[in-house]
Scaffold this active site. Structure first.
Site, short mmCIF file in Angstrom:
data_model
loop_
_atom_site.label_atom_id
_atom_site.label_comp_id
_atom_site.label_asym_id
_atom_site.label_seq_id
_atom_site.Cartn_x
_atom_site.Cartn_y
_atom_site.Cartn_z
N GLY A 110 -17.44 3.28 -5.66
CA GLY A 110 -16.96 4.19 -4.62
C GLY A 110 -16.59 3.51 -3.32
O GLY A 110 -16.55 4.16 -2.28
N ASP A 132 3.72 2.66 -4.45
CA ASP A 132 3.89 3.20 -5.81
C ASP A 132 4.47 4.61 -5.79
O ASP A 132 5.03 5.06 -6.79
CB ASP A 132 2.57 3.13 -6.61
N SER A 191 -13.90 2.85 -11.06
CA SER A 191 -13.51 3.84 -12.08
C SER A 191 -12.49 3.24 -13.03
O SER A 191 -12.59 3.38 -14.26
CB SER A 191 -12.99 5.13 -11.44
N TYR A 226 -3.74 11.91 0.16
CA TYR A 226 -2.72 11.33 -0.71
C TYR A 226 -1.71 12.39 -1.14
O TYR A 226 -0.51 12.16 -1.14
CB TYR A 226 -3.41 10.71 -1.93
N ASP A 281 -4.34 0.17 -10.23
CA ASP A 281 -5.73 -0.22 -10.50
C ASP A 281 -5.91 -0.69 -11.94
O ASP A 281 -6.50 -1.75 -12.19
CB ASP A 281 -6.67 0.95 -10.24
N GLY A 302 -13.70 1.54 -3.17
CA GLY A 302 -12.28 1.24 -3.21
C GLY A 302 -11.92 -0.02 -3.99
O GLY A 302 -10.78 -0.45 -3.97
N LEU A 303 -12.90 -0.63 -4.68
CA LEU A 303 -12.56 -1.78 -5.53
C LEU A 303 -12.26 -1.33 -6.95
O LEU A 303 -12.11 -2.13 -7.85
CB LEU A 303 -13.69 -2.82 -5.51
N SER A 345 -25.57 3.89 -18.90
CA SER A 345 -25.16 3.09 -17.75
C SER A 345 -26.37 2.54 -17.04
O SER A 345 -27.25 3.30 -16.62
CB SER A 345 -24.33 3.93 -16.78
N GLU A 388 0.84 -1.20 0.00
CA GLU A 388 0.00 0.00 0.00
C GLU A 388 0.87 1.25 0.00
O GLU A 388 1.76 1.39 0.84
CB GLU A 388 -0.91 -0.03 1.23
P1 ADP Z 1 -14.03 3.53 -7.00
O1 ADP Z 1 -13.10 3.55 -8.17
O2 ADP Z 1 -13.32 3.26 -5.72
O3 ADP Z 1 -15.20 2.64 -7.18
P2 ADP Z 1 -14.32 6.29 -7.74
O4 ADP Z 1 -14.96 7.44 -7.08
O5 ADP Z 1 -12.88 6.39 -8.11
O6 ADP Z 1 -14.60 5.01 -6.82
O7 ADP Z 1 -15.08 5.96 -9.09
C1 ADP Z 1 -16.48 5.85 -9.13
C2 ADP Z 1 -16.99 6.52 -10.40
O8 ADP Z 1 -16.74 5.66 -11.55
C3 ADP Z 1 -18.49 6.71 -10.39
O9 ADP Z 1 -18.85 7.92 -9.73
C4 ADP Z 1 -18.78 6.80 -11.90
O10 ADP Z 1 -18.45 8.07 -12.41
C5 ADP Z 1 -17.80 5.77 -12.47
N1 ADP Z 1 -18.47 4.45 -12.59
C6 ADP Z 1 -18.19 3.33 -11.90
N2 ADP Z 1 -19.03 2.32 -12.25
C7 ADP Z 1 -19.86 2.82 -13.19
C8 ADP Z 1 -20.98 2.30 -13.94
N3 ADP Z 1 -21.39 1.04 -13.78
N4 ADP Z 1 -21.60 3.12 -14.82
C9 ADP Z 1 -21.19 4.40 -14.97
N5 ADP Z 1 -20.16 4.94 -14.29
C10 ADP Z 1 -19.50 4.18 -13.41
MG MG Z 2 -11.51 4.89 -8.48
#
Ligand code: ADP
Ligand code: MG
Length: 366
Positions: free
Chosen positions: A104, A20, A110, A203, A154, A106-107, A49, A17
């Site tokens: 959102g 990087d 995005s 971070y 990631d 942490g898996l 989506s 952790e």
């Molecule tokens: P994490 O990457 O930890 O899940 P982030 O805040 O970095 O959280 O990313 C989440 C964002 O990624 C969402 O707000 C959206 O913009 C995008 N996202 C993730 N999954 C989807 C989905 N199934 N459809 C559309 N956008 C998505």
């Molecule tokens: Mg993310």
């Protein structure tokens, strides 16, 4: 024309952790949860989506015909723009995004979204990139879309994952190798239900603190600095205590990654006991030296240990988010239930658990 199906998994980092920041090693695994895109080639990009609603309607090179892209469409636009810079022919994509990856927590939903879009856009245009080239383009897209200064972990994990294996990735050289997980191991991820509000500012502060610590070591390769040297510099006053703690974490964490890899490759009973200790040391180092754990994460790690996890620690950006535990597959659901019910008795936050297997990376399915 029948639609194509593309898939990109989320990831969990087993250990390594924040390493990087100094080009150190990480050890993620791709999950069996991810983002799916069902789409056909088209003149423009037009994706909806299933989870979030809305549309990404863009020209095939990622520019917006009308207003600037908003919300999740920013990720799609950014990936298309990064691929256009690499020479991808401007072929569009029309279809639907759907996902079983929690958003959102942490898996890295995005990164899974970026990688799925990247794989789909490359495929419809007959354009091919090496997995790590695509990972780097997706990482640049994350910066471009939302300004998050993330590392390569990631996107690389989503692309390189292999069923049953973790990926040992050197974030400096980008060399990687596969590390088979012991037969019958499941990955339990428990989301603490506390959002990672401070993550990006936290971070950036840590980045600055590590930079300050490295400056004290002048021209040295950070990967060759030892914990003993850090202690000596701190004692002399060459390093302030905060900078010393931050560097001590990343340096000792790199050593833990290599120890975990050795233990996983020879999973005797004694080595699995040691694995539990190394994960616990890693968690303690994030708590004490990196200062990015939370009482909820500490509590969840304790509960996982008490209820029979083989090993447990916080994972991801810290300041909230999730823990990861290794467990025998037959015991993982029971462990998840025990941890959740004990946690509910003590914390207001709503926790959620996911039992996963290390899985294959992003690909075209049909
Ligand atoms: P994490 O990457 O930890 O899940 P982030 O805040 O970095 O959280 O990313 C989440 C964002 O990624 C969402 O707000 C959206 O913009 C995008 N996202 C993730 N999954 C989807 C989905 N199934 N459809 C559309 N956008 C998505
Ligand atoms: Mg993310």
């Amino acid at each position: 024309m029948s639609a194509h199906v593309f898939w990109a998994p989320g990831r969990v980092n087993l250990i390594g952790e924040f390493t990087d920041l100094v080009g150190g090693p990480v050890l993620p695994a791709a999950l069996d949860l991810g983002v799916r895109i069902e789409a056909v080639a088209a003149d423009e990009i037009d994706l909806c989506s299933h989870e979030l609603g809305g549309r990404a309607h863009l020209t095939a090179d990622g520019s917006s015909p009308g207003d600037e892209a908003e919300g999740w469409a920013r990720y799609v636009a950014a990936v298309a723009a990064e691929l256009a810079l690499l020479g991808r022919p401007a072929v569009g994509l029309e279809g639907e995004i759907s996902s079983n990856l929690p958003i959102g927590t942490g898996l890295s939903s995005s990164a899974a979204l970026e990688v799925a879009v990247g794989v789909a856009l490359c495929s419809v245009a007959g354009f091919s990139l090496e997995p790590l080239e695509l990972a780097q383009a997706a990482r640049r897209a994350e910066h471009r879309a939302v300004g998050v200064p993330c590392g390569i972990l990631d996107q690389a994990a989503s692309l390189l994952g292999r069923a049953g294996d973790a990926v040992l990735l050197d974030t400096g050289s980008l060399a990687y190798e596969y590390v088979p997980l012991p037969e019958g191991i499941a990955l339990l991820i428990v989301d603490s239900g506390v959002s990672r509000r401070l993550e990006s500012s936290g971070y950036a502060v840590r980045q600055e603190e590590v930079g300050r610590a490295l400056a004290a070591f002048a021209e040295r390769d950070p990967r060759e600095i030892t914990p003993a040297e850090i202690d000596a510099y701190e004692a002399k006053g060459t390093l302030d205590p905060i900078a010393a703690r931050r560097l001590r974490h990343v340096v000792s964490e790199g050593e833990r990654v290599h120890e975990v890899v050795r233990l996983l490759r020879e999973p005797s009973a004694a080595n699995l006991r040691r694995l539990s200790e190394v994960f616990a040391e890693g968690h303690e180092s994030v708590r004490r030296d990196w200062e990015a754990s939370t009482p909820e994460l500490d509590h969840l790690v304790e509960l996982a240990q008490e209820n029979g996890a083989l090993a447990a620690r916080m994972t991801g950006g810290g300041f909230g988010g999730s823990i990861v535990a290794l467990a025998w597959a037959g015991e993982a659901e029971g462990l998840a239930d025990s941890v959740l019910s004990a946690y509910e008795g003590h914390d207001d936050a709503q926790a959620k658990a996911y039992v996963c297997r290390a899985s294959d990376g992003a690909r075209q399915i049909s």
